[in-house]
Design an enzyme around this catalytic site. Structure first.
Site, PDB file in Angstrom:
ATOM      1  CE  LYS A 278      82.569  49.611 -17.380  1.00  0.00           C
ATOM      2  NZ  LYS A 278      83.388  50.808 -17.675  1.00  0.00           N
ATOM      3  NE  ARG A 352      91.197  53.849 -10.866  1.00  0.00           N
ATOM      4  CZ  ARG A 352      91.153  54.934 -11.637  1.00  0.00           C
ATOM      5  NH1 ARG A 352      91.408  56.128 -11.132  1.00  0.00           N
ATOM      6  NH2 ARG A 352      90.873  54.822 -12.916  1.00  0.00           N
TER       7      ARG A 352
HETATM    8  N1  BES Z   1      87.338  48.182 -17.121  1.00  0.00           N
HETATM    9  C1  BES Z   1      87.198  49.580 -17.262  1.00  0.00           C
HETATM   10  C2  BES Z   1      88.161  50.166 -18.289  1.00  0.00           C
HETATM   11  C3  BES Z   1      87.844  49.856 -19.722  1.00  0.00           C
HETATM   12  C4  BES Z   1      86.790  50.472 -20.360  1.00  0.00           C
HETATM   13  C5  BES Z   1      88.648  49.004 -20.430  1.00  0.00           C
HETATM   14  C6  BES Z   1      86.517  50.201 -21.681  1.00  0.00           C
HETATM   15  C7  BES Z   1      88.400  48.747 -21.752  1.00  0.00           C
HETATM   16  C8  BES Z   1      87.330  49.339 -22.389  1.00  0.00           C
HETATM   17  C9  BES Z   1      87.471  50.279 -15.935  1.00  0.00           C
HETATM   18  O1  BES Z   1      87.063  49.593 -14.804  1.00  0.00           O
HETATM   19  C10 BES Z   1      86.726  51.556 -15.965  1.00  0.00           C
HETATM   20  O2  BES Z   1      85.539  51.519 -15.985  1.00  0.00           O
HETATM   21  N2  BES Z   1      87.454  52.668 -15.953  1.00  0.00           N
HETATM   22  C11 BES Z   1      86.859  53.949 -16.012  1.00  0.00           C
HETATM   23  C12 BES Z   1      87.589  54.828 -15.033  1.00  0.00           C
HETATM   24  C13 BES Z   1      86.926  56.149 -14.819  1.00  0.00           C
HETATM   25  C14 BES Z   1      85.614  55.955 -14.072  1.00  0.00           C
HETATM   26  C15 BES Z   1      87.849  57.029 -14.023  1.00  0.00           C
HETATM   27  C16 BES Z   1      87.001  54.469 -17.425  1.00  0.00           C
HETATM   28  O3  BES Z   1      88.017  54.215 -18.062  1.00  0.00           O
HETATM   29  O4  BES Z   1      86.053  55.085 -17.907  1.00  0.00           O
HETATM   30 MN    MN Z   2      85.043  49.983 -14.323  1.00  0.00          MN
END
Ligand code: BES
Ligand code: MN
Ligand code: ZN
Length: 505
Positions: A278, A352
């Site tokens: 990230k 997931r």
């Molecule tokens: N934990 C995150 C989702 C999230 C991001 C929750 C920011 C709250 C605030 C999750 O694991 C994630 O990173 N999801 C990705 C999925 C994508 C790679 C398909 C997302 O939402 O960007």
């Molecule tokens: Mn994630």
């Protein structure tokens, strides 16, 4: 802080502060009328002078009133009856609590005659008041060297009319239990990733098992999960020095033969994104990525405290998502416990990957329903913002029950579609499923992924990415969102069981 219901006459309550209401355009509520009479017209005089109007959210503290026993009277504006929504009620409660908190009072009595909310339901009003008040006085200080001053309020009295007192008592019991579940959830959410690891979550679960005889706790370590074939869950923790854990808690409040409700929580104790790292800005907030786990743990704690006559299982899939030489790489293919293979195109779509194996594990309980709770997608924040939990389900009845429970508990969820048309976005050339579906409909494709593992039972998915924590300044921190909704759902299930039994006898 100790809550109680009292039905004595308000003018003779000995308290540091009596809280009464007036409605829009200075209309006195029954208790305000009574206090006005006892004090020789003190309230009406303030209305006449324009100091009090009854506008929603107005608060005026009155001192030295004669003719009553309360040391102070706090007059709260209730606004117009047809404009009283939950959010006004919530704001009013917060305003009252802020005023009381600043003055460091020890006791308070609230006598609003059931007029602060548009729902006439005494149970609901009292329960929400209890939950919200408890939340207003929550303080986080676990990782501060200087501890917060203890809350000065010792006695919190809710004044109800005689005929409402019994319902009020049961609302208070439920409200306190749910409030405790919410603060436990917030505490876990707020703890930093270096303390709140998967192992720490497992220890907390064991502690719950010690506290309640009705709870049985089992922790599956990596070796055990390996044997079960949970390679998807295990792939997420590969880059981390912290071992992954599957936490299983069983609550038996119903009969042996009652099919349990299962709650599954995403317990990513820190989400760096893994090799699909990230960006740095705001990454600290990914310590909240275990808030789904926290809310199911808070819920089972509350259920045990309320002694609900149902069976319940909580499963927490706990891992830390880190980059590293052993970490899962984009393009890696893993075999899930279900036998389906997954191409991990993005290691940041890890929620997931842990949930799917937990969902397969849930099958062994032959559940009546399975609900997973997860901070799953940033896309959910884009779709619904920070007010509603995203709700997706393979069962209309379950979805309806959850939405209704959320409405009642003022902890709302809103549905998104889970149509088959979306499923093909997860097609992979190299495995049975890809773990991401491209840029569009991110919350839905995430739920589509989960649905492939939830075919054996009525299932719903709650995406709490937008509601699990606050990011703003002094408000920054975990909310405990979803505990209230889930508790209400379980209370509703318990009532359905009771109604059924009465019908049989
Ligand atoms: N934990 C995150 C989702 C999230 C991001 C929750 C920011 C709250 C605030 C999750 O694991 C994630 O990173 N999801 C990705 C999925 C994508 C790679 C398909 C997302 O939402 O960007
Ligand atoms: Mn994630
Ligand atoms: Zn995540």
């Amino acid at each position: 802080m100790f809550f109680e219901i009292i039905s004595d006459t308000p003018e003779t309550l000995s308290t540091d502060c009596l809280v009464i209401g007036i409605e829009a355009e200075g209309v006195l509520t029954p208790t305000a009328t009574l206090i006005d009479q006892c004090t020789g017209g003190a309230i009406q005089a303030l209305i006449n002078s324009g100091d009090l109007t009854g506008k929603a959210g107005e608060l005026l503290m009155l001192h030295n009133l004669t003719g009553i026993t309360a040391a102070r009277v706090l007059v709260a504006g209730l606004g117009k009856a047809d404009e009283r929504k939950d959010r006004h009620y919530r704001k009013l409660v917060k305003g009252i609590n802020q005023t009381l908190g600043k003055l460091k009072l020890k006791s308070v009595a609230i006598a609003l005659d059931g007029l602060a909310s548009d729902h006439p339901d005494t149970y609901r009003q009292t329960r929400l008041f209890t939950e919200w008040t408890s939340a207003d006085f929550y303080q986080y200080d676990s990782t501060k060297s200087k501890k917060a001053d203890p809350v000065s309020l010792e006695q919190y009295v809710i004044h109800l009319h005689d005929e409402d007192a019994e319902l009020g008592e049961s609302a208070l019991l439920d409200g306190v239990a749910i409030a405790n579940g919410i603060s436990s959830a917030r505490e876990l959410g707020n703890l930093p990733g270096n303390i709140c690891t998967p192992t720490y979550l497992a220890e907390k679960a064991k502690a719950l098992g010690e506290e309640f005889d009705s709870l049985k706790v089992k922790i599956l370590n990596e070796e055990k999960m390996e044997k079960l074939g949970m390679h998807s869950l295990l792939s997420v923790g590969r880059g981390s020095a912290q071992p992954s854990k599957l936490i299983v808690i069983e609550y038996q409040g119903g009969k042996d033969t009652d099919a349990p409700h299962v709650l599954v929580g995403k317990g990513i104790t820190f989400d760096t994104g893994g090799i699909s790292l990230k960006p740095g800005a705001g990454m600290d907030e990914m310590k909240f990525d275990m808030c789904g786990a926290a809310s199911v743990l808070g819920t089972i704690e509350a259920a045990a405290e309320m002694q609900l006559p149902i069976n319940l299982v909580v499963i927490v899939a706990a891992a830390e998502n880190m980059p590293g030489s052993q970490a899962t790489k984009p393009g890696d293919v893993v075999t899930t416990m279900s036998g389906q293979t997954v191409e991990i195109l993005n290691t940041d779509a890890e929620g997931r990957l842990v949930l799917c194996d937990a969902l397969t594990y849930a099958e062994r309980f032959k559940p009546a329903s399975v609900i997973d709770v997860a901070t799953l997608t940033g896309a959910c924040i884009i779709a619904l913002g920070h007010h509603a939990t995203g709700l997706l389900s393979n069962n209309e009845e379950l979805a309806g029950a959850l939405q209704q429970a959320g409405d009642f508990a003022a902890d709302r969820a809103w549905p998104l579609p889970l149509w088959d048309e979306y499923q093909e976005l997860l097609d992979s050339n190299f495995a049975d499923i890809a773990n991401i579906g491209g840029r569009s409909a991110g919350t839905i494709t995430a739920a589509c992924f989960l649905s492939r593992f939830a075919k054996a039972y009525p299932w719903a998915h709650l995406d709490i990415a937008g509601v699990a924590w606050n990011s703003n300044g002094k408000e920054k921190g975990s909310t405990g969102r979803c505990v209230s909704l889930l508790c209400q759902y379980l209370i509703d299930q318990a009532e359905a069981v009771e109604v059924n039994e009465e019908a049989h006898h």
